[in-house]
Each structure stands twice: as structure tokens, then as C-alpha cells.
Design an enzyme around this catalytic site. Sequence first.
Site, PDB file in Angstrom:
ATOM      1  N   HIS A   1       3.015   3.746   9.218  1.00  0.00           N
ATOM      2  CA  HIS A   1       1.676   3.620   8.450  1.00  0.00           C
ATOM      3  C   HIS A   1       2.130   3.093   7.007  1.00  0.00           C
ATOM      4  O   HIS A   1       1.608   2.118   6.531  1.00  0.00           O
ATOM      5  CB  HIS A   1       0.661   4.809   8.462  1.00  0.00           C
ATOM      6  CG  HIS A   1      -0.777   4.234   7.626  1.00  0.00           C
ATOM      7  ND1 HIS A   1      -1.681   4.009   8.064  1.00  0.00           N
ATOM      8  CD2 HIS A   1      -0.529   4.605   6.221  1.00  0.00           C
ATOM      9  CE1 HIS A   1      -2.334   3.876   7.174  1.00  0.00           C
ATOM     10  NE2 HIS A   1      -1.935   4.232   6.040  1.00  0.00           N
ATOM     11  N   GLU A   2       2.918   3.998   6.307  1.00  0.00           N
ATOM     12  CA  GLU A   2       3.273   3.612   5.023  1.00  0.00           C
ATOM     13  C   GLU A   2       4.033   2.293   4.913  1.00  0.00           C
ATOM     14  O   GLU A   2       3.933   1.646   3.866  1.00  0.00           O
ATOM     15  CB  GLU A   2       3.906   4.815   4.410  1.00  0.00           C
ATOM     16  CG  GLU A   2       2.808   5.897   4.359  1.00  0.00           C
ATOM     17  CD  GLU A   2       1.692   5.959   3.590  1.00  0.00           C
ATOM     18  OE1 GLU A   2       1.684   5.111   2.671  1.00  0.00           O
ATOM     19  OE2 GLU A   2       0.705   6.647   3.968  1.00  0.00           O
TER      20      GLU A   2
ATOM     21  N   GLU B   1      -6.370   0.322   5.154  1.00  0.00           N
ATOM     22  CA  GLU B   1      -5.900   1.497   5.769  1.00  0.00           C
ATOM     23  C   GLU B   1      -5.916   1.386   7.395  1.00  0.00           C
ATOM     24  O   GLU B   1      -4.906   1.602   8.177  1.00  0.00           O
ATOM     25  CB  GLU B   1      -6.582   2.821   5.447  1.00  0.00           C
ATOM     26  CG  GLU B   1      -6.541   3.208   3.996  1.00  0.00           C
ATOM     27  CD  GLU B   1      -5.195   3.664   3.836  1.00  0.00           C
ATOM     28  OE1 GLU B   1      -4.439   4.142   4.749  1.00  0.00           O
ATOM     29  OE2 GLU B   1      -4.779   4.039   2.675  1.00  0.00           O
TER      30      GLU B   1
END
Length: 266
Positions: free
Chosen positions: A124-125, A187
Amino acid sequence: MKKSLLLSAIVAVICSGCVSTSPTGRTQALLYSDSEMQQMGAQSFEAMKQQQKISQDKAKTQYVNCIADRITAVLPDQSQKWEVVLFDSDQVNAFALPGGHIGVYTGLLNVAINQDQLATVMGHEVAHVLAQHGNEQVSRSQITGIGMQAADVALGASGVANKDLYMAGLGLGAQVGIILPFGRDQESEADILGLELMAKAGFNPAQSVELWKNMAKAGGEQGPELLSTHPSHGNRINELQNAQAKVMPLYTQARKQSLTECKING
């Protein structure tokens, strides 16, 4: 009004050549070059290494590096070298910065309880970096600053009473909607892109759902989604569940290869 028009024109000129499209089709305004973002990322990471305690736990450090190596091995740009640091902190968090920098906090290992769950967060990051979300955010902040100046000039020239109150309201709207790091759209985008990355790296994407269930338990009561930079846990889990059918074939294909299993030894 001439000053207001000039500032508005500057905003338009700045944005005219910086419109891009994110990996999922969103329109982005990107004012900074790759080299500028890499420099910002490097400076920020160096500052964090100076200010925060770095873990001396070799087993945990090797474990985190193992997962990072598998994720970065499936990235489009293989010329980029990635530096990974495990910070000794109770924070349940991780991050990635432009220029090839990944930071993980030891507190995350208490919630992401296996390699697949930790790969969910790290994928995700890294996805934030691939989608140029950092560039998007600092660009929005820059544009917002110019826009606020234009609004201040316009309100002053028009003789509006309580100008400071209007400006305070505009500032709050800008902070909630634009300046806060990584809004919900970003996000959600990083969730989906990160899911694809972890699947390609041979990590089980189904564990992403379990990870966010763990996060929900660890986080306790969550504030209103409207004022949060993250989607609510429930919405996030639903989106990840809906994406499973798409990414599972990537995971199945990756598992046919010889992969290093990441474990904490010692």
C-alpha cells in the site's frame, strides 16, 4: 481586482501543463519533477533517521527487508534501489517516500501478524509512491496557497465585512479537502494498487482483509469518515473483498515461482 485576476491567471498557467492521470484514471495536478520529488523524499528520510530510533533487532530487520525485496522486485522500474529502515517505535504504521525509501515501525509487527499482512501495508505504501500521491499533495498545497492569496485580495478589494471570518472558513475547507496528506481517494487507490503488488510478489491478498480487521480492533473507535484521510475500516474491507477475484490469479501465478518465505528467525 487586477491583483486577484493576476493571481488567478498564475494558478491557471501553473496548472495548464501539470495535469496527469493516476493509474486508476483520476486526474492529478503534478507540479514537481521526479528529481525534485526524489530529493524531497531523500531529505525527509534522512531527517527521520536522525530523529527517530532505528531498531537493532536483526531478525525483525531481515524479516521486513525480505518482504520489501519481494515487493520491489515486481515494480516496473528495476533501476530504483530501495532503502528499508525498521524504526523502533510503538507506532502501528509504515510509509514510503519518493526516491526509494521505506520506513516500518516495530509496532506494526504486533498488528500485521504474518508476512502477507505486513506485505499488505508495505505494498500500500509503495503504491502511494508509484501513483505519485506525494507529488499530488504538495502540488495541491502549493496551488491552494496561491488560491488563498487570490481570495484574500478579492475579498479585500470588494470591501466585504468580516473578511477574516471568510478567510478562516476558506482555510478550513482547504485543509480538510486538499491539504491533509493522502485523502480517501488516494488511500483507496493505494489499497487496490498495493493489493496488485502484493499478489504479484506472491503474498496472499486475502490476508489484506484480515489485516484491516486487526487494524480496526487496534484502532478502537474511529471518527467520521468525512473528516478522515482514510476510508472507514468497513468501507476499506468491502473494497478489498470486492477486489479479490481480480488479484487472485496474479497471486496464483506468482506462487508457481520459487519464492523466499519471509519469517522472523530467532
